[in-house]
Write an enzyme that holds these catalytic residues in place. Structure first.
Site, PDB file in Angstrom:
ATOM      1  N   CYS A   2       0.861  -1.180   0.000  1.00 37.33           N
ATOM      2  CA  CYS A   2       0.000   0.000   0.000  1.00 37.33           C
ATOM      3  C   CYS A   2       0.899   1.231   0.000  1.00 37.33           C
ATOM      4  O   CYS A   2       2.120   1.114  -0.002  1.00 37.33           O
ATOM      5  CB  CYS A   2      -0.854   0.039   1.261  1.00 37.33           C
ATOM      6  SG  CYS A   2      -1.909  -1.406   1.455  1.00 37.33           S
ATOM      7  N   GLY A  30      -1.666   1.247  -4.856  1.00 29.75           N
ATOM      8  CA  GLY A  30      -2.952   0.675  -4.465  1.00 29.75           C
ATOM      9  C   GLY A  30      -4.093   1.428  -5.095  1.00 29.75           C
ATOM     10  O   GLY A  30      -4.178   2.649  -4.953  1.00 29.75           O
ATOM     11  N   ASN A 102       1.742   0.170   5.767  1.00 28.98           N
ATOM     12  CA  ASN A 102       2.039  -0.586   4.562  1.00 28.98           C
ATOM     13  C   ASN A 102       2.751  -1.833   5.044  1.00 28.98           C
ATOM     14  O   ASN A 102       3.721  -1.743   5.785  1.00 28.98           O
ATOM     15  CB  ASN A 102       2.970   0.239   3.659  1.00 28.98           C
ATOM     16  CG  ASN A 102       3.544  -0.578   2.539  1.00 28.98           C
ATOM     17  OD1 ASN A 102       2.914  -1.530   2.075  1.00 28.98           O
ATOM     18  ND2 ASN A 102       4.733  -0.217   2.095  1.00 28.98           N
ATOM     19  N   GLY A 103       2.253  -2.996   4.640  1.00 27.05           N
ATOM     20  CA  GLY A 103       2.926  -4.212   5.048  1.00 27.05           C
ATOM     21  C   GLY A 103       1.951  -5.304   5.361  1.00 27.05           C
ATOM     22  O   GLY A 103       0.809  -5.284   4.901  1.00 27.05           O
ATOM     23  N   TYR A 256       9.661  -3.948  -9.158  1.00 32.92           N
ATOM     24  CA  TYR A 256       8.331  -3.692  -9.685  1.00 32.92           C
ATOM     25  C   TYR A 256       7.564  -2.587  -8.994  1.00 32.92           C
ATOM     26  O   TYR A 256       6.933  -1.763  -9.643  1.00 32.92           O
ATOM     27  CB  TYR A 256       7.511  -4.993  -9.588  1.00 32.92           C
ATOM     28  CG  TYR A 256       6.057  -4.802  -9.932  1.00 32.92           C
ATOM     29  CD1 TYR A 256       5.658  -4.672 -11.258  1.00 32.92           C
ATOM     30  CD2 TYR A 256       5.080  -4.728  -8.946  1.00 32.92           C
ATOM     31  CE1 TYR A 256       4.317  -4.468 -11.580  1.00 32.92           C
ATOM     32  CE2 TYR A 256       3.750  -4.535  -9.260  1.00 32.92           C
ATOM     33  CZ  TYR A 256       3.374  -4.402 -10.585  1.00 32.92           C
ATOM     34  OH  TYR A 256       2.068  -4.204 -10.891  1.00 32.92           O
TER      35      TYR A 256
END
Ligand code: AMP
Length: 486
Positions: A2, A30, A102-103, A256
């Site tokens: 995210c 996201g 995030n995670g 990516y």
């Protein structure tokens, strides 16, 4: 995976504009949901499903005032993708606190059963952030200090590190200030910056440096693994080292996930991708292979495509034109939908394929859906030979730290030789980067000493606490979410 941003501006300012520009800059992290919580006298929130520009209208921007704000874009990992799971989360009582992350928390299910279950606390969402928020708030509340001190925050972060396993970068606000912390291994990125204006200094914490760039913030520095930041009433940034584990940032961010114009841990994503392309080009040459053109799969492979072509002395051409409005094929409900939408998303230019030996370069091959389709299209367009190249090594193991990837069963490379993968995908030849070349390439783009988390390539999870039951819990969650991301 995210994206987030948190801002603490001067007393009379409104942070919302910088937060929204920042969220737009990391929309790639996201597209499933977006949310912002601000504070001025009370918390104000707006959250919704969809893209940032779909969720926020003028009327929300008017209402979301105040110098303190935290915003988030969601790419669902844990959670069923409902509204209840949209971040940021906040509590008004017992301490006013808002949070985004995030995670992925790897012991989410265990904490639900034990830490929360035994106290008869029922979580209101399926989002793993909720456990971080409660553990953090509970520890803060037990200190009962007003105003909150840097020591209070340190104790609360320490409590999170003790109880909550996995990878998580966390940001948030209280009624008095802004906090941030990076998990003990620093797997997820997090960067701190500031902007000096006539009205005073704005501080920001975000998941990628590009967020700081777009709103005119200068980068101060990355948070270290296990480090926290607190800016309270004195408006002075206080950094405290809480965790003591080795730093293992996620290498897939460079492959990516991040934008090429970002720097993570002082390493340029763009430079890393250029070097990844060069190395793969040299390997192609060393194997005595010959081609006429390099065709990168847009968007992520474009940077590496240029350098791969340069070292091979070949043209790099736009063989596929991407329709950026189709959305991510990865997030489609099933394989059939995904395959159809790949065709709608990537339309070929016949002249670049007809009668040629083509290298099609992608950043990674996961299930192989994209590759299978594009190889088929290349052949329909009259390509003679199709070399399929991936500038990352074969993906073989699920990521438990927040990057959505296949379950073990679905990786096309699992249990297959390169010849078998080529056959499965319809290509004449498949070329992957090696793990050693990948690591060295990313290091040359900035920080030479970085050791990475590369669990998805080699199955070694740096937190050292991953059990089979955690893997199966997470795989079940993803399958249940029905997003097809699992
Ligand atoms: P697949 O078609 O399953 O082999 O997926 C490979 C494609 O998905 C590549 O073109 C990548 O650019 C992209 N990709 C790789 N990892 C992810 C991820 N975690 N989320 C979304 N897309 C991804």
């Amino acid at each position: 995976m995210c994206g987030f941003i948190s801002i603490f501006g001067p007393p009379e300012s409104n942070a919302i504009h910088d937060v929204l520009s920042g969220l737009l800059a990391i929309q790639h992290r996201g597209q499933d949901a977006a949310g912002v919580v601000t504070f001025k006298d009370k918390f104000q929130a707006k959250k919704g499903l969809g893209l940032v520009r779909e969720v926020f209208q003028d009327k929300h921007i008017q209402r979301l005032h105040g110098p303190l704000a935290v915003g988030h874009v969601r790419y669902p990992t844990v959670g069923l993708g409902d509204r209840a799971d949209v971040q940021p989360f906040w509590l008004d009582y017992p301490v006013g606190i808002a949070m985004a992350h995030n995670g992925n928390v790897t012991n989410f299910h265990e904490l639900k059963r034990t830490y929360f279950g035994q106290r008869n606390i029922h979580l209101g969402s399926n989002c793993d952030l909720e456990v971080v928020l409660y553990v953090f708030a509970d520890a803060l509340m037990r200190r009962l200090n007003n105003p909150i001190t840097v020591d209070d925050v340190k104790v609360a972060v320490n409590e999170v590190f003790t109880r909550v396993k996995g990878a998580y970068s966390v940001v948030g606000i209280t009624s008095e200030g802004m906090y941030a912390f990076r998990d003990p291994y620093g797997i997820k990125p997090i960067i701190f910056g500031k902007k000096v204006t006539p009205a005073g200094t704005f501080y920001a914490v975000a998941s990628e440096s590009v967020v700081l760039d777009v709103s005119g913030y200068e980068v101060v520095r990355n948070l270290k693994a296990g480090e926290m930041l607190w800016i309270g009433k004195d408006r002075v940034p206080h950094f405290v080292q809480v965790g003591q584990k080795p730093h293992r940032p996620c290498i897939f961010e460079y492959i990516y996930f991040s934008r090429p114009d970002s720097f993570l841990d002082n390493t340029s994503v763009y430079e890393a991708r250029m070097e990844l392309g060069r190395r793969l080009g040299r390997e192609f040459h060393a194997r005595g292979l010959q081609a006429d053109v390099v065709i990168p799969v847009p968007e992520s492979a474009k940077t590496a495509g240029q350098t791969m072509a340069e070292v091979l002395n070949l043209p790099c051409r736009e063989g596929f034109v991407k329709n950026r409005y189709v959305g991510r094929t990865f997030i489609m409900p099933n394989d059939k939908a995904r395959q159809d939408s790949i065709r709608a998303k990537l339309n070929p230019i016949r002249a670049e394929f007809e009668g040629k030996n083509v290298i099609i370069l992608d950043d990674s091959i996961v299930r192989g859906n994209t590759s299978r389709q594009i190889v088929k299209i290349a052949r329909q367009m009259g390509a003679k030979k199709v070399f399929l190249a991936s500038y990352s090594p074969p993906l073989l193991f699920p990521c438990l730290y927040g990057i959505d990837m296949s379950t073990k069963r679905e990786f096309v490379a699992r249990g297959r030789t390169n010849e078998e993968i080529a056959k499965e995908l319809g290509a004449d030849y498949v070329l992957y980067q090696t793990i050693e070349e990948m690591v060295d390439a990313v290091r040359t783009a900035g920080n030479r000493d970085l050791e990475f988390c590369k669990a998805c390539f080699e199955g070694v999870y740096p937190t050292g606490d991953i059990t089979e039951s955690m893997i199966s819990d997470i795989e079940q969650d993803r399958l249940a979410a029905g997003t097809g991301i699992a």
